[in-house]
Design a protein around this motif. Structure first.
Motif, PDB file in Angstrom:
ATOM      1  N   MET A 289      -3.599  -8.526 -14.605  1.00 17.11           N
ATOM      2  CA  MET A 289      -3.212  -9.301 -13.432  1.00 17.11           C
ATOM      3  C   MET A 289      -3.178 -10.778 -13.795  1.00 17.11           C
ATOM      4  O   MET A 289      -4.042 -11.269 -14.511  1.00 17.11           O
ATOM      5  CB  MET A 289      -4.191  -9.091 -12.273  1.00 17.11           C
ATOM      6  N   GLU A 290      -2.201 -11.487 -13.288  1.00 17.64           N
ATOM      7  CA  GLU A 290      -2.004 -12.876 -13.700  1.00 17.64           C
ATOM      8  C   GLU A 290      -3.102 -13.827 -13.256  1.00 17.64           C
ATOM      9  O   GLU A 290      -3.273 -14.872 -13.840  1.00 17.64           O
ATOM     10  CB  GLU A 290      -0.644 -13.370 -13.206  1.00 17.64           C
ATOM     11  N   HIS A 291      -3.893 -13.492 -12.236  1.00 18.03           N
ATOM     12  CA  HIS A 291      -4.878 -14.433 -11.732  1.00 18.03           C
ATOM     13  C   HIS A 291      -6.313 -14.116 -12.136  1.00 18.03           C
ATOM     14  O   HIS A 291      -7.228 -14.665 -11.587  1.00 18.03           O
ATOM     15  CB  HIS A 291      -4.788 -14.539 -10.210  1.00 18.03           C
ATOM     16  N   LYS A 292      -6.502 -13.218 -13.068  1.00 17.47           N
ATOM     17  CA  LYS A 292      -7.866 -12.906 -13.520  1.00 17.47           C
ATOM     18  C   LYS A 292      -8.495 -14.165 -14.103  1.00 17.47           C
ATOM     19  O   LYS A 292      -7.894 -14.881 -14.873  1.00 17.47           O
ATOM     20  CB  LYS A 292      -7.850 -11.820 -14.582  1.00 17.47           C
ATOM     21  N   GLN A 293      -9.703 -14.451 -13.676  1.00 18.21           N
ATOM     22  CA  GLN A 293     -10.392 -15.655 -14.166  1.00 18.21           C
ATOM     23  C   GLN A 293     -11.560 -15.266 -15.031  1.00 18.21           C
ATOM     24  O   GLN A 293     -12.148 -14.277 -14.896  1.00 18.21           O
ATOM     25  CB  GLN A 293     -10.907 -16.468 -12.995  1.00 18.21           C
TER      26      GLN A 293
ATOM     27  N   ILE B 214       0.865  -1.176   0.000  1.00 18.62           N
ATOM     28  CA  ILE B 214       0.000   0.000   0.000  1.00 18.62           C
ATOM     29  C   ILE B 214       0.902   1.228   0.000  1.00 18.62           C
ATOM     30  O   ILE B 214       1.704   1.416   0.916  1.00 18.62           O
ATOM     31  CB  ILE B 214      -0.924   0.026   1.233  1.00 18.62           C
ATOM     32  N   GLY B 215       0.776   2.053  -1.027  1.00 17.05           N
ATOM     33  CA  GLY B 215       1.605   3.246  -1.149  1.00 17.05           C
ATOM     34  C   GLY B 215       1.154   4.362  -0.223  1.00 17.05           C
ATOM     35  O   GLY B 215       0.137   4.268   0.475  1.00 17.05           O
ATOM     36  N   LYS B 216       1.921   5.436  -0.228  1.00 12.36           N
ATOM     37  CA  LYS B 216       1.592   6.604   0.590  1.00 12.36           C
ATOM     38  C   LYS B 216       0.351   7.279   0.032  1.00 12.36           C
ATOM     39  O   LYS B 216       0.096   7.261  -1.168  1.00 12.36           O
ATOM     40  CB  LYS B 216       2.752   7.588   0.601  1.00 12.36           C
ATOM     41  N   GLN B 217      -0.399   7.887   0.929  1.00  9.20           N
ATOM     42  CA  GLN B 217      -1.628   8.554   0.509  1.00  9.20           C
ATOM     43  C   GLN B 217      -1.326   9.823  -0.272  1.00  9.20           C
ATOM     44  O   GLN B 217      -0.349  10.508  -0.013  1.00  9.20           O
ATOM     45  CB  GLN B 217      -2.505   8.868   1.703  1.00  9.20           C
ATOM     46  N   SER B 218      -2.188  10.089  -1.239  1.00  7.60           N
ATOM     47  CA  SER B 218      -2.078  11.325  -2.006  1.00  7.60           C
ATOM     48  C   SER B 218      -2.854  12.423  -1.270  1.00  7.60           C
ATOM     49  O   SER B 218      -3.404  12.192  -0.187  1.00  7.60           O
ATOM     50  CB  SER B 218      -2.645  11.115  -3.411  1.00  7.60           C
ATOM     51  N   HIS B 219      -2.943  13.586  -1.865  1.00  7.42           N
ATOM     52  CA  HIS B 219      -3.635  14.712  -1.244  1.00  7.42           C
ATOM     53  C   HIS B 219      -5.115  14.432  -0.979  1.00  7.42           C
ATOM     54  O   HIS B 219      -5.714  15.034  -0.104  1.00  7.42           O
ATOM     55  CB  HIS B 219      -3.493  15.968  -2.117  1.00  7.42           C
ATOM     56  N   ASN B 220      -5.719  13.485  -1.717  1.00  9.07           N
ATOM     57  CA  ASN B 220      -7.140  13.192  -1.518  1.00  9.07           C
ATOM     58  C   ASN B 220      -7.368  11.955  -0.634  1.00  9.07           C
ATOM     59  O   ASN B 220      -8.492  11.468  -0.537  1.00  9.07           O
ATOM     60  CB  ASN B 220      -7.849  13.029  -2.868  1.00  9.07           C
ATOM     61  N   GLY B 221      -6.310  11.446   0.001  1.00  7.57           N
ATOM     62  CA  GLY B 221      -6.440  10.322   0.918  1.00  7.57           C
ATOM     63  C   GLY B 221      -6.376   8.956   0.262  1.00  7.57           C
ATOM     64  O   GLY B 221      -6.483   7.938   0.935  1.00  7.57           O
ATOM     65  N   MET B 222      -6.199   8.917  -1.053  1.00  8.98           N
ATOM     66  CA  MET B 222      -6.150   7.639  -1.766  1.00  8.98           C
ATOM     67  C   MET B 222      -4.716   7.116  -1.818  1.00  8.98           C
ATOM     68  O   MET B 222      -3.768   7.881  -1.927  1.00  8.98           O
ATOM     69  CB  MET B 222      -6.690   7.792  -3.181  1.00  8.98           C
ATOM     70  N   CYS B 223      -4.598   5.780  -1.743  1.00 12.79           N
ATOM     71  CA  CYS B 223      -3.304   5.094  -1.794  1.00 12.79           C
ATOM     72  C   CYS B 223      -3.352   4.072  -2.923  1.00 12.79           C
ATOM     73  O   CYS B 223      -4.373   3.426  -3.134  1.00 12.79           O
ATOM     74  CB  CYS B 223      -3.037   4.342  -0.489  1.00 12.79           C
TER      75      CYS B 223
ATOM     76  N   LYS C 185      -0.328  -2.055  -4.876  1.00 14.29           N
ATOM     77  CA  LYS C 185       0.421  -2.694  -5.960  1.00 14.29           C
ATOM     78  C   LYS C 185       0.737  -4.135  -5.616  1.00 14.29           C
ATOM     79  O   LYS C 185       0.969  -4.475  -4.451  1.00 14.29           O
ATOM     80  CB  LYS C 185       1.718  -1.940  -6.227  1.00 14.29           C
ATOM     81  N   ASN C 186       0.772  -4.978  -6.649  1.00 12.14           N
ATOM     82  CA  ASN C 186       1.160  -6.368  -6.457  1.00 12.14           C
ATOM     83  C   ASN C 186       2.682  -6.464  -6.433  1.00 12.14           C
ATOM     84  O   ASN C 186       3.385  -5.443  -6.538  1.00 12.14           O
ATOM     85  CB  ASN C 186       0.534  -7.267  -7.529  1.00 12.14           C
ATOM     86  N   ALA C 187       3.212  -7.678  -6.300  1.00 10.76           N
ATOM     87  CA  ALA C 187       4.657  -7.875  -6.207  1.00 10.76           C
ATOM     88  C   ALA C 187       5.389  -7.439  -7.473  1.00 10.76           C
ATOM     89  O   ALA C 187       6.580  -7.148  -7.428  1.00 10.76           O
ATOM     90  CB  ALA C 187       4.961  -9.337  -5.899  1.00 10.76           C
ATOM     91  N   LYS C 188       4.682  -7.395  -8.606  1.00 14.66           N
ATOM     92  CA  LYS C 188       5.289  -6.961  -9.876  1.00 14.66           C
ATOM     93  C   LYS C 188       5.287  -5.441 -10.023  1.00 14.66           C
ATOM     94  O   LYS C 188       5.758  -4.920 -11.022  1.00 14.66           O
ATOM     95  CB  LYS C 188       4.541  -7.583 -11.051  1.00 14.66           C
ATOM     96  N   GLY C 189       4.693  -4.733  -9.059  1.00 13.96           N
ATOM     97  CA  GLY C 189       4.633  -3.281  -9.131  1.00 13.96           C
ATOM     98  C   GLY C 189       3.454  -2.743  -9.905  1.00 13.96           C
ATOM     99  O   GLY C 189       3.358  -1.547 -10.150  1.00 13.96           O
ATOM    100  N   GLN C 190       2.517  -3.612 -10.281  1.00 12.69           N
ATOM    101  CA  GLN C 190       1.332  -3.184 -11.021  1.00 12.69           C
ATOM    102  C   GLN C 190       0.285  -2.674 -10.030  1.00 12.69           C
ATOM    103  O   GLN C 190       0.022  -3.315  -9.015  1.00 12.69           O
ATOM    104  CB  GLN C 190       0.751  -4.349 -11.809  1.00 12.69           C
ATOM    105  N   THR C 191      -0.333  -1.546 -10.340  1.00 16.15           N
ATOM    106  CA  THR C 191      -1.391  -1.010  -9.492  1.00 16.15           C
ATOM    107  C   THR C 191      -2.651  -1.835  -9.718  1.00 16.15           C
ATOM    108  O   THR C 191      -3.138  -1.924 -10.836  1.00 16.15           O
ATOM    109  CB  THR C 191      -1.651   0.469  -9.805  1.00 16.15           C
ATOM    110  N   VAL C 192      -3.172  -2.442  -8.645  1.00 15.15           N
ATOM    111  CA  VAL C 192      -4.369  -3.275  -8.775  1.00 15.15           C
ATOM    112  C   VAL C 192      -5.622  -2.532  -8.327  1.00 15.15           C
ATOM    113  O   VAL C 192      -6.723  -2.883  -8.729  1.00 15.15           O
ATOM    114  CB  VAL C 192      -4.244  -4.611  -8.012  1.00 15.15           C
ATOM    115  N   MET C 193      -5.455  -1.528  -7.461  1.00 10.69           N
ATOM    116  CA  MET C 193      -6.600  -0.726  -7.038  1.00 10.69           C
ATOM    117  C   MET C 193      -6.113   0.514  -6.313  1.00 10.69           C
ATOM    118  O   MET C 193      -4.954   0.606  -5.921  1.00 10.69           O
ATOM    119  CB  MET C 193      -7.546  -1.527  -6.151  1.00 10.69           C
ATOM    120  N   LEU C 194      -7.040   1.438  -6.133  1.00 10.88           N
ATOM    121  CA  LEU C 194      -6.816   2.607  -5.301  1.00 10.88           C
ATOM    122  C   LEU C 194      -7.649   2.403  -4.047  1.00 10.88           C
ATOM    123  O   LEU C 194      -8.794   1.947  -4.122  1.00 10.88           O
ATOM    124  CB  LEU C 194      -7.235   3.882  -6.028  1.00 10.88           C
TER     125      LEU C 194
END
Length: 146
Positions: free
Chosen positions: A142-146, A95-104, A107-116
């Motif tokens: 994402m590698e596990h999408k079914q 979970i990254g640092k929060q931005s100015h609007n409180g959203m973080c 990211k998965n282990a590959k560095g891909q953003t999966v959600m905010l």
């Protein structure tokens, strides 16, 4: 004339790729989990709920994310990292640092953003990931999408 046709064709192809992109799932400040402008679930301090409000996951006293049958699905975050178990295989998320609007960014282990994720729901991040998997709406790369 040929040059304008080529420019138009390139513009047309580029615009198709923009329209084909999927939106990033997110959890707003109220705990609502959204994907492609649809409410797919929600979070509270007690855990995760489906779109009808039925409990799906909870955080137990040991910091485990469990389903309503007691099956361990992941671990609550420590130092902004957490684990989610997909088919018994652990997946690590940050979970990254929060931005100015409180959203973080999550990211998965590959560095891909999966959600905010809104900062108010960091402890329930694995519950949100479970909701995305259950609703089959993890981002397309994402590698596990079914």
């Amino acid at each position: 004339m040929k040059k304008s046709i080529v420019v138009f064709a390139l513009f047309f192809i580029a615009s198709l790729s923009v329209f084909a992109q999927k939106s990033t799932p997110y959890v707003d400040y109220k705990g609502h989990i959204h994907y492609e402008k649809k409410l797919i679930g929600s979070l509270s301090s007690k855990g995760g709920f489906d779109q009808s409000g039925k409990p799906v996951t909870k955080v137990d006293g040991s910091g485990n994310i469990v389903d309503m049958n007691g099956k361990k699905l992941g671990k609550a975050p420590k130092s902004n990292t957490f684990v989610y178990y997909f088919n018994e295989k652990p997946e690590n998320y940050t979970i990254g640092k929060q931005s100015h609007n409180g959203m973080c960014e999550v990211k998965n282990a590959k560095g891909q953003t999966v959600m905010l994720l809104h900062q108010n729901y960091k402890a329930q991040a694995a519950c949100a990931v479970h909701c995305l998997y259950e609703n089959k709406c993890m981002p397309i790369n994402m590698e596990h999408k079914q």
